[in-house]
Motif scaffolding. Structure first.
Motif, PDB file in Angstrom:
ATOM      1  N   ILE A   1      29.475  45.372   3.688  1.00 57.47           N
ATOM      2  CA  ILE A   1      30.646  45.898   4.234  1.00 57.47           C
ATOM      3  C   ILE A   1      31.530  44.362   4.638  1.00 57.47           C
ATOM      4  CG2 ILE A   1      31.452  47.135   6.423  1.00 57.47           C
ATOM      5  CD1 ILE A   1      29.528  48.764   4.990  1.00 57.47           C
ATOM      6  N   VAL A   2      32.742  44.574   3.962  1.00 60.17           N
ATOM      7  CA  VAL A   2      33.608  43.295   4.229  1.00 60.17           C
ATOM      8  C   VAL A   2      34.822  43.598   4.820  1.00 60.17           C
ATOM      9  CG1 VAL A   2      32.601  42.346   2.198  1.00 60.17           C
ATOM     10  CG2 VAL A   2      34.638  43.626   2.172  1.00 60.17           C
ATOM     11  N   GLY A   3      35.790  42.813   5.424  1.00 65.27           N
ATOM     12  CA  GLY A   3      36.958  42.861   6.168  1.00 65.27           C
ATOM     13  C   GLY A   3      37.212  41.998   7.340  1.00 65.27           C
ATOM     14  N   VAL A   4      38.496  42.015   7.612  1.00 65.53           N
ATOM     15  CA  VAL A   4      38.694  40.859   8.607  1.00 65.53           C
ATOM     16  C   VAL A   4      38.030  41.250  10.134  1.00 65.53           C
ATOM     17  CG1 VAL A   4      40.677  40.079   7.542  1.00 65.53           C
ATOM     18  CG2 VAL A   4      40.876  41.853   9.348  1.00 65.53           C
ATOM     19  N   ASN A   5      38.125  40.261  11.055  1.00 70.31           N
ATOM     20  CA  ASN A   5      37.298  40.612  12.262  1.00 70.31           C
ATOM     21  C   ASN A   5      38.264  41.694  12.958  1.00 70.31           C
ATOM     22  OD1 ASN A   5      35.304  38.977  11.984  1.00 70.31           O
ATOM     23  ND2 ASN A   5      36.165  36.929  13.006  1.00 70.31           N
ATOM     24  N   GLY A   6      37.626  42.388  13.885  1.00 69.38           N
ATOM     25  CA  GLY A   6      38.303  43.549  14.607  1.00 69.38           C
ATOM     26  C   GLY A   6      38.673  44.549  13.768  1.00 69.38           C
ATOM     27  N   GLY A   7      38.556  44.515  12.577  1.00 70.42           N
ATOM     28  CA  GLY A   7      38.848  46.001  11.989  1.00 70.42           C
ATOM     29  C   GLY A   7      37.919  47.028  12.097  1.00 70.42           C
ATOM     30  N   GLY A   8      36.555  46.642  12.550  1.00 71.84           N
ATOM     31  CA  GLY A   8      35.655  47.695  12.687  1.00 71.84           C
ATOM     32  C   GLY A   8      34.464  47.909  11.709  1.00 71.84           C
ATOM     33  N   LYS A   9      34.095  46.599  11.166  1.00 75.74           N
ATOM     34  CA  LYS A   9      33.136  46.567  10.146  1.00 75.74           C
ATOM     35  C   LYS A   9      31.728  46.733  10.863  1.00 75.74           C
ATOM     36  CE  LYS A   9      33.274  42.184   9.044  1.00 75.74           C
ATOM     37  NZ  LYS A   9      34.310  41.826   9.771  1.00 75.74           N
ATOM     38  N   THR A  10      31.356  46.237  11.804  1.00 72.50           N
ATOM     39  CA  THR A  10      30.132  46.418  12.525  1.00 72.50           C
ATOM     40  C   THR A  10      30.014  47.770  13.089  1.00 72.50           C
ATOM     41  OG1 THR A  10      30.233  43.718  13.251  1.00 72.50           O
ATOM     42  CG2 THR A  10      28.612  45.437  14.188  1.00 72.50           C
ATOM     43  N   THR A  11      30.863  48.321  13.565  1.00 72.33           N
ATOM     44  CA  THR A  11      30.978  49.549  14.177  1.00 72.33           C
ATOM     45  C   THR A  11      30.535  50.745  12.890  1.00 72.33           C
ATOM     46  OG1 THR A  11      32.570  48.907  15.880  1.00 72.33           O
ATOM     47  CG2 THR A  11      32.077  51.273  15.529  1.00 72.33           C
TER      48      THR A  11
ATOM     49  N   ARG B   1      36.179  36.194   9.353  1.00 75.57           N
ATOM     50  CA  ARG B   1      36.961  35.265  10.206  1.00 75.57           C
ATOM     51  C   ARG B   1      38.016  34.924   9.175  1.00 75.57           C
ATOM     52  NH1 ARG B   1      32.674  32.972   7.751  1.00 75.57           N
ATOM     53  NH2 ARG B   1      32.935  31.254   6.294  1.00 75.57           N
ATOM     54  N   LEU B   2      39.418  34.862   9.747  1.00 74.48           N
ATOM     55  CA  LEU B   2      40.513  34.877   9.062  1.00 74.48           C
ATOM     56  C   LEU B   2      40.980  33.382   8.793  1.00 74.48           C
ATOM     57  CD1 LEU B   2      43.342  37.458   9.551  1.00 74.48           C
ATOM     58  CD2 LEU B   2      42.247  36.680   7.508  1.00 74.48           C
ATOM     59  N   HIS B   3      40.826  32.536   9.907  1.00 75.08           N
ATOM     60  CA  HIS B   3      41.445  31.300   9.711  1.00 75.08           C
ATOM     61  C   HIS B   3      40.803  30.138   8.655  1.00 75.08           C
ATOM     62  CE1 HIS B   3      38.350  31.459  12.547  1.00 75.08           C
ATOM     63  NE2 HIS B   3      37.915  30.260  12.587  1.00 75.08           N
ATOM     64  N   THR B   4      39.746  30.596   8.419  1.00 74.76           N
ATOM     65  CA  THR B   4      39.078  29.586   7.134  1.00 74.76           C
ATOM     66  C   THR B   4      38.943  30.745   5.721  1.00 74.76           C
ATOM     67  OG1 THR B   4      36.890  30.172   8.130  1.00 74.76           O
ATOM     68  CG2 THR B   4      38.102  28.219   8.765  1.00 74.76           C
ATOM     69  N   ASN B   5      40.031  31.270   5.505  1.00 71.41           N
ATOM     70  CA  ASN B   5      39.946  32.194   4.717  1.00 71.41           C
ATOM     71  C   ASN B   5      39.409  32.010   3.364  1.00 71.41           C
ATOM     72  OD1 ASN B   5      40.330  34.784   4.435  1.00 71.41           O
ATOM     73  ND2 ASN B   5      42.660  34.878   4.150  1.00 71.41           N
ATOM     74  N   TYR B   6      39.618  30.562   2.902  1.00 74.82           N
ATOM     75  CA  TYR B   6      39.118  30.401   1.506  1.00 74.82           C
ATOM     76  C   TYR B   6      37.760  30.256   1.769  1.00 74.82           C
ATOM     77  CZ  TYR B   6      38.137  27.489  -2.487  1.00 74.82           C
ATOM     78  OH  TYR B   6      37.659  27.022  -3.921  1.00 74.82           O
ATOM     79  N   SER B   7      36.862  29.662   2.523  1.00 76.47           N
ATOM     80  CA  SER B   7      35.474  29.605   2.476  1.00 76.47           C
ATOM     81  C   SER B   7      34.954  31.057   2.836  1.00 76.47           C
ATOM     82  CB  SER B   7      35.197  28.401   3.511  1.00 76.47           C
ATOM     83  OG  SER B   7      35.326  28.864   4.765  1.00 76.47           O
TER      84      SER B   7
ATOM     85  N   ALA C   1      43.769  43.574   1.871  1.00 75.46           N
ATOM     86  CA  ALA C   1      42.988  44.386   0.919  1.00 75.46           C
ATOM     87  C   ALA C   1      43.138  43.868  -0.284  1.00 75.46           C
ATOM     88  CB  ALA C   1      43.563  45.827   0.981  1.00 75.46           C
ATOM     89  N   ARG C   2      44.240  43.367  -0.790  1.00 74.56           N
ATOM     90  CA  ARG C   2      44.493  42.918  -2.161  1.00 74.56           C
ATOM     91  C   ARG C   2      43.591  41.701  -2.441  1.00 74.56           C
ATOM     92  NH1 ARG C   2      50.305  42.516  -2.015  1.00 74.56           N
ATOM     93  NH2 ARG C   2      50.825  44.500  -2.053  1.00 74.56           N
ATOM     94  N   GLU C   3      43.636  40.864  -1.442  1.00 67.61           N
ATOM     95  CA  GLU C   3      42.936  39.427  -1.568  1.00 67.61           C
ATOM     96  C   GLU C   3      41.444  39.846  -1.796  1.00 67.61           C
ATOM     97  OE1 GLU C   3      43.463  36.555   1.422  1.00 67.61           O
ATOM     98  OE2 GLU C   3      42.324  35.157   0.445  1.00 67.61           O
ATOM     99  N   PHE C   4      40.914  40.464  -0.782  1.00 67.64           N
ATOM    100  CA  PHE C   4      39.449  40.873  -1.086  1.00 67.64           C
ATOM    101  C   PHE C   4      39.247  41.582  -2.326  1.00 67.64           C
ATOM    102  CE2 PHE C   4      39.616  40.646   3.701  1.00 67.64           C
ATOM    103  CZ  PHE C   4      38.279  40.222   3.865  1.00 67.64           C
TER     104      PHE C   4
END
Ligand code: GDP
Length: 302
Positions: A105-115, A194-200, A239-242
């Motif tokens: 399960i992937v996605g940026v924080n706060g989107g609802g991944k864990t839930t 995490r978004l701020h260190t997107n590359y890693s 979404a495109r980037e992921f």
């Protein structure tokens, strides 16, 4: 159904069209189509889809193929349904025959991944599967605490990182190994967002994908991207980037019980050609539903 109330705004926007169509005659065509264009844009269908829909309706009206308001409405619904199903029709989870199946399960924080992971665990367990969770968000300590709560709530087992410096990929690989040894059917892998260190982050996701594939060939069977439905069209570049980096197999659109605008569902499917597999309609264990394109179209144009 909750999804129906969640889109009340979209329904209101589109209801304007209904009234116009009720008294439609050929001379009104431009006015009706202008209003329709406006309503679709406000509902986040995006310019590309909106123009395609409106122009194809105009053509069919002028060619005499659509002769009443009802026929126009049906054609409109049909064309939205086509956008949702044409390139992305496999909405069921595709789990392999090798055990365990692995879902990342992937996605940026706060989107609802864990839930969403928790709700999916509940759902699969209810269908009889033995589920193992893997706390692959090793970046935020709170993330694995939160997943542990979901493990308890759903009665599933969980693998968490040992020590602070554990790598996400090694947690996931450990979990999948355990899943294999102990006969689990599905390993559900949480990941960092995490978004701020997107590359890693993207590097890490690639490493996670490789790590699980080494344990079970063909894994991960699914990489589900969780998108916050309330962010509307803003979700597209993310979404495109992921998708470019890890290859997404399905979408989970969350928070559709809130202020989501229905059109963004159509835009994201059309843009990425990836099916929506589930929708989140609340915060409880039962609030994850399989996506039903026809029911969705009926709901927003009801
Ligand atoms: P993560 O950071 O991507 O793992 O996101 P979380 O799973 O922690 O979710 C972020 C917030 O959104 C939490 O408060 C969740 O309860 C809430 N949330 C997630 N999915 C839904 C949903 O479908 N509907 C509603 N209303 N809230 C949701």
């Amino acid at each position: 159904d909750k999804i129906f109330t969640g889109f009340s705004k979209t329904r209101d926007n589109l209801a304007v069209i209904d009234e116009l169509l009720l008294y439609w005659n050929l001379a009104d065509t431009d006015k009706v189509l202008d209003e329709l264009e406006e309503a679709l844009l406000v509902s986040d269908f995006g310019p590309r889809i909106t123009i395609k829909i409106v122009e194809s309706l105009r053509e069919d009206i002028l060619a005499g193929k659509l002769k009443s308001g009802n026929e126009i409405k049906d054609a409109l619904k049909k064309s939205v349904l086509e956008f949702l199903t044409k390139s992305a029709n496999k909405t069921e989870l595709q789990l392999g025959y090798r055990k365990p199946s692995v879902i990342m399960i992937v996605g940026v924080n706060g989107g609802g991944k864990t839930t969403s992971l928790g709700k999916l665990a509940y759902r699969l367990k209810k269908e009889g599967a033995k589920i193992l969770m893997a706390a692959g968000d090793t970046f935020r300590a709170a993330a694995s605490d939160q997943l542990e709560i979901w493990a308890e709530r759903t009665g599933c087992e969980i693998v968490v990182a040992e020590g602070d410096k554990a790598k996400a990929s090694s947690v996931l690989s450990q979990a999948v190994k355990r899943g294999k040894e102990q006969g689990f059917d599905v390993v559900l892998c949480d990941t960092s967002g995490r978004l701020h260190t997107n590359y890693s982050l993207m590097e890490e996701l690639i490493a996670c994908k490789k790590a699980v594939g080494k344990v079970v060939s063909g894994a991960p069977n699914e990489i589900l991207l969780v998108l916050d439905g309330t962010t509307g069209l803003n979700m597209l570049p993310q979404a495109r980037e992921f998708n470019e980096v890890v290859g997404i197999t399905g979408l989970v659109l969350t928070k559709l019980d809130g202020s989501a605008r229905g059109g963004c569902v159509v835009s994201v499917v059309d843009e990425l050609g990836i099916p929506v597999k589930f929708v989140g309609v609340g915060e409880g264990v039962e609030d994850l539903q399989p996506f039903d394109a026809e029911a969705f179209v009926d709901a927003i144009f009801s």
